[in-house]
Design a protein around this motif. Structure first.
Motif, short mmCIF file in Angstrom:
data_model
loop_
_atom_site.label_atom_id
_atom_site.label_comp_id
_atom_site.label_asym_id
_atom_site.label_seq_id
_atom_site.Cartn_x
_atom_site.Cartn_y
_atom_site.Cartn_z
N ILE A 30 11.33 6.23 -22.94
CA ILE A 30 10.30 7.00 -22.16
C ILE A 30 10.52 6.29 -20.56
CG2 ILE A 30 7.75 6.99 -21.68
CD1 ILE A 30 7.44 6.80 -24.85
N GLU A 31 10.33 7.34 -19.63
CA GLU A 31 10.16 7.12 -18.31
C GLU A 31 8.81 7.19 -17.75
OE1 GLU A 31 12.53 8.28 -14.06
OE2 GLU A 31 11.80 9.91 -15.46
N SER A 32 8.06 6.19 -17.35
CA SER A 32 6.77 6.25 -16.72
C SER A 32 6.99 6.75 -15.30
CB SER A 32 6.22 4.91 -16.45
OG SER A 32 4.96 5.05 -15.90
N CYS A 33 6.42 8.15 -15.26
CA CYS A 33 6.57 8.80 -13.83
C CYS A 33 4.98 8.87 -13.42
CB CYS A 33 7.16 9.82 -13.93
SG CYS A 33 6.88 11.09 -12.35
N CYS A 34 4.59 8.99 -12.47
CA CYS A 34 3.11 9.04 -12.17
C CYS A 34 3.16 9.79 -10.91
CB CYS A 34 2.30 7.62 -12.16
SG CYS A 34 0.62 7.82 -11.85
N GLY A 35 3.58 11.18 -10.67
CA GLY A 35 3.71 11.70 -9.36
C GLY A 35 4.71 10.79 -8.55
N GLY A 36 5.61 10.30 -9.23
CA GLY A 36 6.45 9.07 -8.54
C GLY A 36 6.09 7.56 -9.14
N GLY A 37 5.86 6.78 -8.16
CA GLY A 37 5.44 5.60 -8.45
C GLY A 37 4.07 4.97 -8.69
N GLY A 38 3.06 5.81 -9.35
CA GLY A 38 1.77 5.41 -9.08
C GLY A 38 1.63 4.65 -10.53
N ARG A 39 2.31 4.38 -11.34
CA ARG A 39 2.06 3.36 -12.55
C ARG A 39 3.51 2.88 -13.07
NH1 ARG A 39 -1.04 6.49 -17.70
NH2 ARG A 39 1.16 7.46 -17.82
N CYS B 267 9.89 10.67 -3.62
CA CYS B 267 10.56 10.81 -2.28
C CYS B 267 12.05 10.18 -2.78
CB CYS B 267 9.89 10.10 -1.09
SG CYS B 267 11.11 10.00 0.10
N ILE B 268 13.16 11.16 -2.83
CA ILE B 268 14.33 10.81 -3.01
C ILE B 268 15.28 10.33 -1.69
CG2 ILE B 268 16.37 11.53 -4.36
CD1 ILE B 268 14.81 13.38 -5.93
N THR C 203 0.85 -1.22 -0.11
CA THR C 203 -0.08 0.04 -0.02
C THR C 203 0.91 1.19 0.04
OG1 THR C 203 -1.87 1.17 1.08
CG2 THR C 203 -0.32 0.00 2.47
N GLY C 204 0.21 2.45 0.26
CA GLY C 204 1.32 3.65 0.38
C GLY C 204 0.49 4.69 0.02
N ARG C 205 1.16 5.94 -0.30
CA ARG C 205 0.49 7.21 -0.79
C ARG C 205 1.60 7.84 -1.59
NH1 ARG C 205 3.01 11.08 2.19
NH2 ARG C 205 3.73 10.59 4.32
N HIS C 206 1.23 9.04 -2.17
CA HIS C 206 2.22 9.96 -2.74
C HIS C 206 3.45 10.10 -1.93
CE1 HIS C 206 3.98 14.03 -4.07
NE2 HIS C 206 4.13 13.03 -5.11
N ALA C 207 4.68 9.78 -2.59
CA ALA C 207 5.93 10.12 -1.96
C ALA C 207 6.33 8.89 -0.81
CB ALA C 207 6.15 11.43 -1.40
N HIS D 180 17.05 6.94 2.85
CA HIS D 180 16.48 6.17 3.87
C HIS D 180 15.27 5.12 3.60
CE1 HIS D 180 15.70 4.80 8.05
NE2 HIS D 180 14.49 5.08 7.76
N GLU D 181 14.29 6.33 2.96
CA GLU D 181 13.04 5.74 2.47
C GLU D 181 13.16 4.99 1.13
OE1 GLU D 181 10.23 6.36 4.10
OE2 GLU D 181 11.20 7.46 5.39
N ARG D 182 14.25 5.38 0.32
CA ARG D 182 14.51 4.57 -0.84
C ARG D 182 14.97 3.07 -0.53
NH1 ARG D 182 13.81 6.01 -6.60
NH2 ARG D 182 12.83 8.03 -6.24
#
Ligand code: DGJ
Length: 723
Positions: A496-505, A522-523, A177-181, A526-528
């Motif tokens: 092509i890079e698939s970005c979706c506000g980060g990892g949404g797609r 989120c770069i 699960t998760g959220r933006h960033a 630690h989170e990465r």
């Protein structure tokens, strides 16, 4: 009736083929070896259920498209109707065909698998269904179904969700699960009776995407236990579910979440479900390896060394200023950057995120001479040029929306709530599609763009098509795929890079067209660690964008050392997203060393097998990549918490050749005071790291090496070389 045994890549799938029933999986998992016809009959007999008073006759024939008419009382594989009728299907006239390698051409990529195609007819309902189960060389299963309307009136598919059974030992579920960033947070629960369902209704898998739905033996880990799991190769609305029934079945399934009329098929027309991929493994590493091997074997998989990227977003945001960007480009080139990507902010009226999306013309005020002054310099410095776009989106404050308000996806209530001040452009509208694809194509041509960072920042809610008012999510997903394919076809070599506000797609559907994904906004290194580890369940390191950000992370506010940021980022497609023009010159110098290190290691990191240790030391994490021939490996040992136990104890180095002797050394960038030692750490207290260690792969995995007592948010790289 007959039983077929498909075998590839350490996986066996045994299926019961009955002329009156769609295929039923008797076994999916470890290779069962050579089985003679008598053995297969024995397997069938062994699998037969006792007849019970309360069970419906034939309920043992739960197929890959379970039907109520066959005694299954759970969620049906196909639900649809013809104006209220033909909703309970019975495909009881079935032909089965097994195609060996070479006969199948319906999946992109090398034709190295074996497939079972079954065609079932339901005369009473006027329907035909085709199920296709393909066992690929890596041992990955790909499954889909097609429903064809053989009647005289329109039929509507409400859902079409093929399923794979897992054995009773699969008692624990895992998904994300998760959220933006903050994507890819793993969650576990018991596989209890009932249904666990993960849906995506936002026209994309989403930041909270399940990503995979796994069922395994209790406590399964990366190299522990046995696990089975599914992933949907689709970038629109979707569902993954796990269902356990008291009749004794455990099923994993998935499909597209269809909105009203999206599954409607006129006479003679068909609806095909997206590919549902199934993998299994003795631990998640083996589960993932099947995905990685499959993706890497496709002809379109990026095979050139993954270039070091500089992305301007966290360096300058919308503040586009040519002298500053030129200075950034000069610095980047000096450090060894190979691809310069100009992010959001270059087009008309785009001074912030309230306006401009859809007007894909270079802003005349900010860029009076177009992008050429920057692009030409970037290229003269020996770098490729990449550009950010968001083709599926529109700001209501744009010339495009003003001229064509009906091109904005909307319902009776209008275009709905904005997200990041934006709405969705109806790419299912032929003119809207042509407008966008032509503008972007012209830019690619004019500036010789090598790479598009393709973003997507609003979920598709209230996404009705202006022409009809009907749901447009499915059409939008298909149009996005078509546009990516068309741009790549018009411009050979375009990535092509698939970005979706980060990892949404970042599903396997978009990976048919994308060469890279942006794992998260989120770069923070630690989170990465979590983000890359769990995104890596399906994607190999070379397609996961991993950048070195500023000292103080822009999302979390954490301050992290360069060694930790860069040592984390090299385990992906490495890049820099940091204002180097105002960075500490010493750190910029050290970054150069890390870039050299990445270039030195990328052929190993981008072709090898990913391994993760199951450490019972909270806060300590070990990840590595072992070369395909197991001649070398690079591991990263990281402290993500202040450790309770110190020294932390022994850590295994997994995945090496058990009988091969390796020289094991702790290494890091030469700028670190002692090679391999994070500045300020007590690494020197680990004798093997100081002296180097010769040991067999078996001992390194079974016994391990003492972990240095790393400070929190520091890491050490460990290299093993066959001697
Ligand atoms: C969201 C992306 O994830 C970021 O990396 C950046 O490209 C911004 N959009 C730009 O608007």
């Amino acid at each position: 009736m007959r039983v077929v045994h498909l075998r590839r890549g350490g996986t066996s799938v045994v299926l019961r083929l009955d002329p009156q029933v769609l295929p039923c999986v008797l076994h999916w998992g470890p290779d069962l070896g050579d089985l003679a016809p008598d053995d297969l009959d024995g397997l069938l007999l062994a699998a037969r259920l006792p007849v019970s008073d309360s069970a419906m006759y034939r309920q043992e024939t739960v197929s890959i498209l379970p039907q109520h008419s066959s005694g299954w009382l759970g969620r049906p594989g196909l639900l649809g109707n013809r104006d209220g009728a033909a909703w309970s299907v019975a495909f009881d006239e079935v032909t089965h065909r097994v195609d060996e390698a070479g006969a199948a051409t319906w999946l992109e990529g090398p034709d190295d698998g074996v497939r079972l195609v079954s065609v079932g007819i339901d005369h009473a309902c006027g329907l035909e269904v085709t199920t296709e189960l393909r066992l690929l060389a890596s041992g990955l299963v790909a499954l889909r179904a097609t429903v064809t309307n053989r009647g005289t009136d329109r039929y509507e598919v409400n859902h079409l969700e093929p399923a794979l059974p897992v054995p009773d030992e699969a008692q624990e579920l895992l998904d994300m699960t998760g959220r933006h960033a903050h994507e890819r947070v793993p969650q576990r629960r018991p596989f209890d009776v009932g249904q666990w369902m993960r849906e995506a209704w936002g026209g994309r898998p989403g930041h909270d995407s399940a990503t995979v739905l796994c069922a395994g033996t209790p406590g399964f880990g990366f190299r522990r236990g046995t696990v089975w799991g599914v992933h949907l190769g689709w970038s629109g609305n979707q569902v993954l579910s796990a269902e356990r029934h008291t009749a004794g079945w455990r099923l994993l399934r998935g499909g597209e979440r269809l909105l009203p009329t999206e599954g409607a098929v006129d006479p003679g027309e068909s609806y095909t479900s997206p590919w549902l991929y199934g993998s299994w493994g003795r631990g998640l590493d083996e589960f993932s390896a099947r995905f990685h091997e499959y993706l890497r074997a496709r002809p379109q998989h990026p095979s050139s060394p993954r270039p070091v990227v500089l992305n301007t977003w966290e360096a300058v945001y919308f503040d586009h200023d040519l002298p500053k960007l030129l200075e950034l480009a000069e610095t980047a080139a000096r450090l060894g950057v190979e691809r310069f990507v100009l992010d959001d902010g270059w087009f008309r009226a785009r001074r912030d995120d309230t306006a401009g999306l859809g007007d894909w013309h270079v802003d005349e005020d900010v860029w009076p001479h177009g992008l050429a002054p920057l692009v030409d310099r970037v290229r003269a410095l020996g770098m490729e040029f990449g550009l950010w776009v968001e083709p599926e989106m529109v700001n209501l404050d744009s010339d495009l929306a003003r001229a064509h308000p009906d091109w904005v996806l909307q319902t009776e209530h209008g275009p709905g709530l904005p997200s990041r001040n934006q709405h969705v452009l109806d790419l299912g509208h032929p003119e809207a599609y042509a407008y966008v694809v032509d503008l972007i194509s012209a830019l690619v041509k004019q500036y010789g763009i090598a790479y598009l960072k393709w973003d997507h920042n609003r979920p598709l809610v209230d996404a009705g098509q202006g022409l009809t008012g009907r749901p447009g999510v499915r059409a939008q997903t298909a149009a996005t795929y078509r546009m990516m394919a068309e741009l790549k076809q018009r411009h050979s070599g375009l990535e092509i890079e698939s970005c979706c506000g980060g990892g949404g797609r970042l599903d396997l559907g978009i990976m048919e067209y994308a060469d890279r994904v942006w794992v998260s906004d989120c770069i923070d290194a630690h989170e990465r660690h979590r983000l890359v580890r769990w995104t890596g369940l399906t994607l190999p390191p070379e397609v996961m964008g991993t950048h070195v950000g500023s000292v103080r992370d822009h999302t979390t506010g954490r301050r992290l050392s360069l060694d930790f940021r860069a040592g984390s980022a090299i385990f992906g497609h490495f890049g820099v997203e940091w204002d180097l023009t105002s960075a500490d010159p010493d750190e910029v110098g050290q970054l150069r060393t890390w870039i050299e290190r990445y270039k030195h290691e990328r052929s190993l990191l981008h072709t090898g097998t990913v391994v993760n240790a199951d450490l019972d030391i909270p806060g300590l994490e070990l990840t590595g990549v072992v070369a395909r021939d197991r001649g070398a490996a690079l591991y990263r040992l990281s402290a993500l918490e202040h450790l309770l136990v110190s020294p932390p104890g022994r850590v295994p180095l997994p995945g090496l050749d058990p009988d091969q002797v390796y020289l094991v050394t702790a290494t890091a960038a030469p700028n670190i005071r002692v090679p391999g030692v994070a500045a300020g750490s007590e690494m020197l207290q680990v004798p093997w790291a100081r002296e180097g260690l010769r040991m067999t792969g078996r001992v390194l995995e079974q016994v391990g090496v003492q972990a240095p007592p790393l400070p929190v948010d520091e890491l050490v790289l460990i290299r093993a070389e066959a001697v």
